[in-house]
Design a protein around this motif. Structure first.
Motif, PDB file in Angstrom:
ATOM      1  N   MET A   1      -9.715   8.188 -10.501  1.00 27.45           N
ATOM      2  CA  MET A   1      -8.445   7.472 -10.543  1.00 27.45           C
ATOM      3  C   MET A   1      -8.394   6.327  -9.858  1.00 27.45           C
ATOM      4  O   MET A   1      -9.158   6.209  -8.962  1.00 27.45           O
ATOM      5  N   SER A   2      -7.647   5.433 -10.372  1.00 26.78           N
ATOM      6  CA  SER A   2      -7.741   3.980  -9.796  1.00 26.78           C
ATOM      7  C   SER A   2      -6.717   4.185  -8.415  1.00 26.78           C
ATOM      8  O   SER A   2      -6.058   5.090  -8.091  1.00 26.78           O
ATOM      9  N   ARG A   3      -7.189   3.430  -7.485  1.00 27.17           N
ATOM     10  CA  ARG A   3      -6.437   3.527  -6.301  1.00 27.17           C
ATOM     11  C   ARG A   3      -5.084   3.197  -6.024  1.00 27.17           C
ATOM     12  O   ARG A   3      -4.397   4.047  -5.469  1.00 27.17           O
ATOM     13  N   GLY A   4      -4.950   2.222  -7.090  1.00 25.95           N
ATOM     14  CA  GLY A   4      -3.381   1.857  -7.113  1.00 25.95           C
ATOM     15  C   GLY A   4      -2.384   3.176  -7.790  1.00 25.95           C
ATOM     16  O   GLY A   4      -1.266   3.570  -7.206  1.00 25.95           O
ATOM     17  N   PHE A   5      -3.084   3.734  -8.827  1.00 27.87           N
ATOM     18  CA  PHE A   5      -2.510   5.066  -9.315  1.00 27.87           C
ATOM     19  C   PHE A   5      -2.304   6.106  -8.054  1.00 27.87           C
ATOM     20  O   PHE A   5      -1.414   6.830  -8.222  1.00 27.87           O
ATOM     21  N   THR A   6      -3.454   6.325  -7.597  1.00 26.87           N
ATOM     22  CA  THR A   6      -3.756   7.407  -6.895  1.00 26.87           C
ATOM     23  C   THR A   6      -2.543   7.107  -5.438  1.00 26.87           C
ATOM     24  O   THR A   6      -1.945   8.242  -5.410  1.00 26.87           O
ATOM     25  N   ALA A   7      -2.371   6.148  -5.175  1.00 28.42           N
ATOM     26  CA  ALA A   7      -1.374   5.784  -3.930  1.00 28.42           C
ATOM     27  C   ALA A   7      -0.124   5.741  -4.582  1.00 28.42           C
ATOM     28  O   ALA A   7       0.943   6.366  -3.746  1.00 28.42           O
ATOM     29  N   GLY A   8       0.289   5.398  -5.652  1.00 28.84           N
ATOM     30  CA  GLY A   8       1.442   5.628  -6.456  1.00 28.84           C
ATOM     31  C   GLY A   8       2.011   6.949  -6.508  1.00 28.84           C
ATOM     32  O   GLY A   8       3.107   7.320  -6.086  1.00 28.84           O
ATOM     33  N   VAL A   9       0.957   7.827  -6.961  1.00 29.57           N
ATOM     34  CA  VAL A   9       1.425   9.445  -7.378  1.00 29.57           C
ATOM     35  C   VAL A   9       1.547  10.195  -5.829  1.00 29.57           C
ATOM     36  O   VAL A   9       2.650  10.784  -5.663  1.00 29.57           O
TER      37      VAL A   9
ATOM     38  N   PHE B   1       9.585   4.272  -1.132  1.00 30.92           N
ATOM     39  CA  PHE B   1       8.237   4.039  -1.817  1.00 30.92           C
ATOM     40  C   PHE B   1       8.306   2.552  -2.401  1.00 30.92           C
ATOM     41  O   PHE B   1       7.381   2.551  -3.160  1.00 30.92           O
ATOM     42  N   THR B   2       9.077   1.817  -2.220  1.00 35.68           N
ATOM     43  CA  THR B   2       9.418   0.337  -2.675  1.00 35.68           C
ATOM     44  C   THR B   2       9.277  -0.645  -1.666  1.00 35.68           C
ATOM     45  O   THR B   2       9.615  -0.512  -0.731  1.00 35.68           O
ATOM     46  N   PRO B   3       8.152  -1.749  -1.790  1.00 36.28           N
ATOM     47  CA  PRO B   3       8.213  -2.673  -1.081  1.00 36.28           C
ATOM     48  C   PRO B   3       9.446  -3.556  -0.881  1.00 36.28           C
ATOM     49  O   PRO B   3      10.520  -3.260  -1.847  1.00 36.28           O
ATOM     50  N   PRO B   4       9.711  -4.069   0.191  1.00 34.68           N
ATOM     51  CA  PRO B   4       8.829  -4.565   1.197  1.00 34.68           C
ATOM     52  C   PRO B   4       8.567  -3.526   2.392  1.00 34.68           C
ATOM     53  O   PRO B   4       7.702  -3.775   3.297  1.00 34.68           O
ATOM     54  N   VAL B   5       9.581  -2.712   2.636  1.00 35.05           N
ATOM     55  CA  VAL B   5       9.680  -2.024   3.634  1.00 35.05           C
ATOM     56  C   VAL B   5       9.574  -0.479   3.666  1.00 35.05           C
ATOM     57  O   VAL B   5       9.473   0.282   4.629  1.00 35.05           O
ATOM     58  N   GLY B   6       9.041  -0.060   2.471  1.00 36.29           N
ATOM     59  CA  GLY B   6       8.935   1.220   2.166  1.00 36.29           C
ATOM     60  C   GLY B   6       7.857   2.105   3.053  1.00 36.29           C
ATOM     61  O   GLY B   6       6.752   1.898   2.949  1.00 36.29           O
ATOM     62  N   ALA B   7       8.389   3.037   4.010  1.00 35.24           N
ATOM     63  CA  ALA B   7       7.612   3.581   5.187  1.00 35.24           C
ATOM     64  C   ALA B   7       6.584   4.557   4.460  1.00 35.24           C
ATOM     65  O   ALA B   7       5.436   4.430   4.755  1.00 35.24           O
ATOM     66  N   ALA B   8       6.831   5.282   3.432  1.00 29.49           N
ATOM     67  CA  ALA B   8       5.772   6.234   2.766  1.00 29.49           C
ATOM     68  C   ALA B   8       4.876   5.498   2.012  1.00 29.49           C
ATOM     69  O   ALA B   8       3.644   5.623   1.944  1.00 29.49           O
ATOM     70  N   MET B   9       5.203   4.347   1.479  1.00 27.06           N
ATOM     71  CA  MET B   9       4.461   3.455   0.746  1.00 27.06           C
ATOM     72  C   MET B   9       3.216   2.846   1.610  1.00 27.06           C
ATOM     73  O   MET B   9       2.065   2.985   1.413  1.00 27.06           O
ATOM     74  N   TYR B  10       3.732   2.326   2.732  1.00 25.57           N
ATOM     75  CA  TYR B  10       2.718   1.722   3.717  1.00 25.57           C
ATOM     76  C   TYR B  10       1.760   2.847   4.526  1.00 25.57           C
ATOM     77  O   TYR B  10       0.670   2.661   4.677  1.00 25.57           O
ATOM     78  N   ALA B  11       2.433   4.029   4.539  1.00 23.32           N
ATOM     79  CA  ALA B  11       1.471   4.965   5.106  1.00 23.32           C
ATOM     80  C   ALA B  11       0.315   5.473   4.056  1.00 23.32           C
ATOM     81  O   ALA B  11      -0.678   5.379   4.510  1.00 23.32           O
ATOM     82  N   VAL B  12       0.904   5.592   2.919  1.00 24.44           N
ATOM     83  CA  VAL B  12      -0.396   5.873   1.716  1.00 24.44           C
ATOM     84  C   VAL B  12      -0.982   4.605   1.748  1.00 24.44           C
ATOM     85  O   VAL B  12      -2.502   4.641   1.618  1.00 24.44           O
TER      86      VAL B  12
ATOM     87  N   SER C   1       2.723   1.643  -9.616  1.00 26.33           N
ATOM     88  CA  SER C   1       3.835   2.515  -9.538  1.00 26.33           C
ATOM     89  C   SER C   1       5.028   2.332 -10.420  1.00 26.33           C
ATOM     90  O   SER C   1       6.045   3.178 -10.297  1.00 26.33           O
ATOM     91  N   ILE C   2       5.026   1.432 -11.098  1.00 27.78           N
ATOM     92  CA  ILE C   2       6.116   0.918 -12.036  1.00 27.78           C
ATOM     93  C   ILE C   2       6.749   2.078 -13.059  1.00 27.78           C
ATOM     94  O   ILE C   2       7.784   2.616 -13.122  1.00 27.78           O
ATOM     95  N   PRO C   3       5.637   3.065 -13.643  1.00 29.57           N
ATOM     96  CA  PRO C   3       5.995   4.063 -14.555  1.00 29.57           C
ATOM     97  C   PRO C   3       6.827   4.952 -13.845  1.00 29.57           C
ATOM     98  O   PRO C   3       7.569   5.804 -14.213  1.00 29.57           O
ATOM     99  N   LEU C   4       6.205   5.268 -12.466  1.00 30.61           N
ATOM    100  CA  LEU C   4       6.689   6.460 -11.615  1.00 30.61           C
ATOM    101  C   LEU C   4       8.109   5.916 -11.179  1.00 30.61           C
ATOM    102  O   LEU C   4       9.142   7.080 -11.175  1.00 30.61           O
ATOM    103  N   PHE C   5       8.325   4.608 -10.819  1.00 29.26           N
ATOM    104  CA  PHE C   5       9.724   4.101 -10.644  1.00 29.26           C
ATOM    105  C   PHE C   5      10.638   4.701 -11.656  1.00 29.26           C
ATOM    106  O   PHE C   5      11.851   5.187 -11.318  1.00 29.26           O
TER     107      PHE C   5
END
Length: 428
Positions: free
Chosen positions: A129-137, A370-381, A396-400
């Protein structure tokens, strides 16, 4: 109030902790109004600490930390693998299922996202799985955690807006299932196109399912016990928080036997930090809220929105859009505290159900994690998996979009959200 808003924005931009940004902005409001006694800020902050209903917040935070140290997470991961391991997307589907199961345990999207990144992130990447997809999920799946009872967002919203917390908890269960379906379907489509493997090659046997259920049953019973206790009038929200702490300690000591002295002390230390951050934010927000009410900001915003439309559904869409944009810059808890006194009266004025609006409101506010620029969960992942934010955002666009579609369903079909609260608590 304009100067207060400008000061608050500047404080956030320069990186000041949100609680201090709110508190100092509140002080600025009172400096602008010398006719107001300067004892009011102190009275407002102290009065917040006297709100008995808010006692549920530290108690549920402590219960979640104790359960996390009880060894239940491993059992839930095994159960999630049995449930979703054969679906397209494998470990990505397991991550979503685990977030559902973790809802009654942690209650924190950020904590769940960070934990799952450490547990599943590397293995998902190893399986192609791609890193971006993994982080998004791993990030977006954690939206389910604060929606399952006992979600702190519902407690804060219900306390501020004087809305039944029991009904909010019941509505959260239905909402979580819809979000689960939406995210799982999106992951399945993407995984089918990219050829991502399943986590299990064979279907789970009846014996495996039974073993997994026995291991995770105590966590699964937790939200059910909460709802039953509230419905039967055995507990108030604050009292059931105390019960939750006792329940979590009992499970860790007597059932899983992993809650020893050191893990228990670690749970207490983590709880103190979490409780301090949340309660400090709530206490200092009292001054800010006082200014909002005094300046009749809710009436001004209501008038502006009603000038565009008086259709409840479209008003709620406008509110959700406002919250989604605000979520790019402001933490979910802060938005719930600040915006509930503004938007809830408007929805009530138009005949909306406060429980229905509360669910939509909390879901929309949580998306900001989960959204930039300040999403805490996003930055943690992204920090744990070393994923660039740009790659995370693209994947993450499809998940959003999936979560946004579910939010629209919640808005236009309130009966879907309210049938369980109405069934359990009767209509009011």
């Amino acid at each position: 109030m304009l100067l207060v808003a400008i000061a608050f924005t500047i404080f956030l931009i320069i990186g000041m902790p949100v609680a201090f940004a709110i508190g100092i902005s509140g002080i600025i409001f009172f400096l602008q109004h010398p006719e107001l006694p300067f004892t009011i800020p102190a009275q407002q902050t102290v009065s917040q600490t006297q709100n008995f209903a808010l006692l549920a917040i530290p108690l549920f935070i402590m219960a979640g930390n104790v359960m996390n140290k009880s060894g239940i997470t491993t059992q839930l991961l095994n159960l999630a693998t049995v449930i979703a391991g054969r679906l397209k997307g494998g470990l990505a589907q397991v991550s979503i299922a685990l977030s559902v199961l973790m809802g009654g345990v942690s209650g924190s999207a950020i904590a769940d996202a960070a934990m799952q990144s450490r547990m599943l992130g590397s293995e998902m990447i190893k399986r192609g799985m791609s890193r971006g997809f993994t982080a998004g999920v791993l990030s977006f799946s954690s939206i389910l955690t604060p929606i399952i009872p006992p979600g702190l967002g519902f407690i804060i919203y219900g306390t501020i807006g004087q809305v039944s917390i029991g009904r909010l908890f019941a509505a959260g269960l239905v909402t979580a299932i819809l979000l689960w379906v939406g995210l799982a379907a999106t992951v399945a489509v993407i995984s089918r196109r990219r050829g991502y493997p399943a986590a299990r090659e064979k279907r789970a046997t009846v014996a495996e399912v039974g073993t997994a259920l026995r291991g995770g049953i105590w966590a699964l019973l937790f939200p059910i016990i909460l709802l039953a206790g509230l419905r039967m009038g055995v507990f108030t929200p604050s009292e059931i928080g105390a019960f939750a702490v006792i329940y979590a300690a009992f499970i860790g000591v007597a059932v899983y036997r992993q809650l020893k002295a050191k893990p228990f002390m670690e749970a207490l230390e983590g709880s103190l930090a979490d409780i301090g951050a949340v309660m400090f934010l709530i206490v200092l927000s009292a001054m800010f809220s006082y200014g909002i009410v005094l300046e009749r900001i809710p009436d001004l915003i209501a008038g502006s929105i009603l000038g565009l439309t008086d259709n409840l559904n479209f008003v709620m869409i406008l509110i959700v859009l406002f919250i989604l944009i605000g979520g790019f810059f402001i933490d979910a808890t802060v938005m719930i505290i600040m915006l509930t006194p503004i938007f809830l009266p408007l929805v009530r004025q138009l005949g909306g159900d406060p429980v229905h609006f509360g669910v939509v409101f909390v879901v929309a506010a949580t998306i900001g994690n989960f959204t930039p620029p300040v999403g805490a969960a996003m930055y943690a992942v992204c920090s744990i998996l070393k994923v660039p934010v740009s790659e995370y955002t693209k994947e993450s666009i499809p998940l959003f979009l999936a979560v946004s579609v579910v939010a629209l369903v919640l808005i236009f079909f309130p009966a879907v959200v309210l049938w369980l609260p109405n069934l359990l608590f009767n209509r009011w």
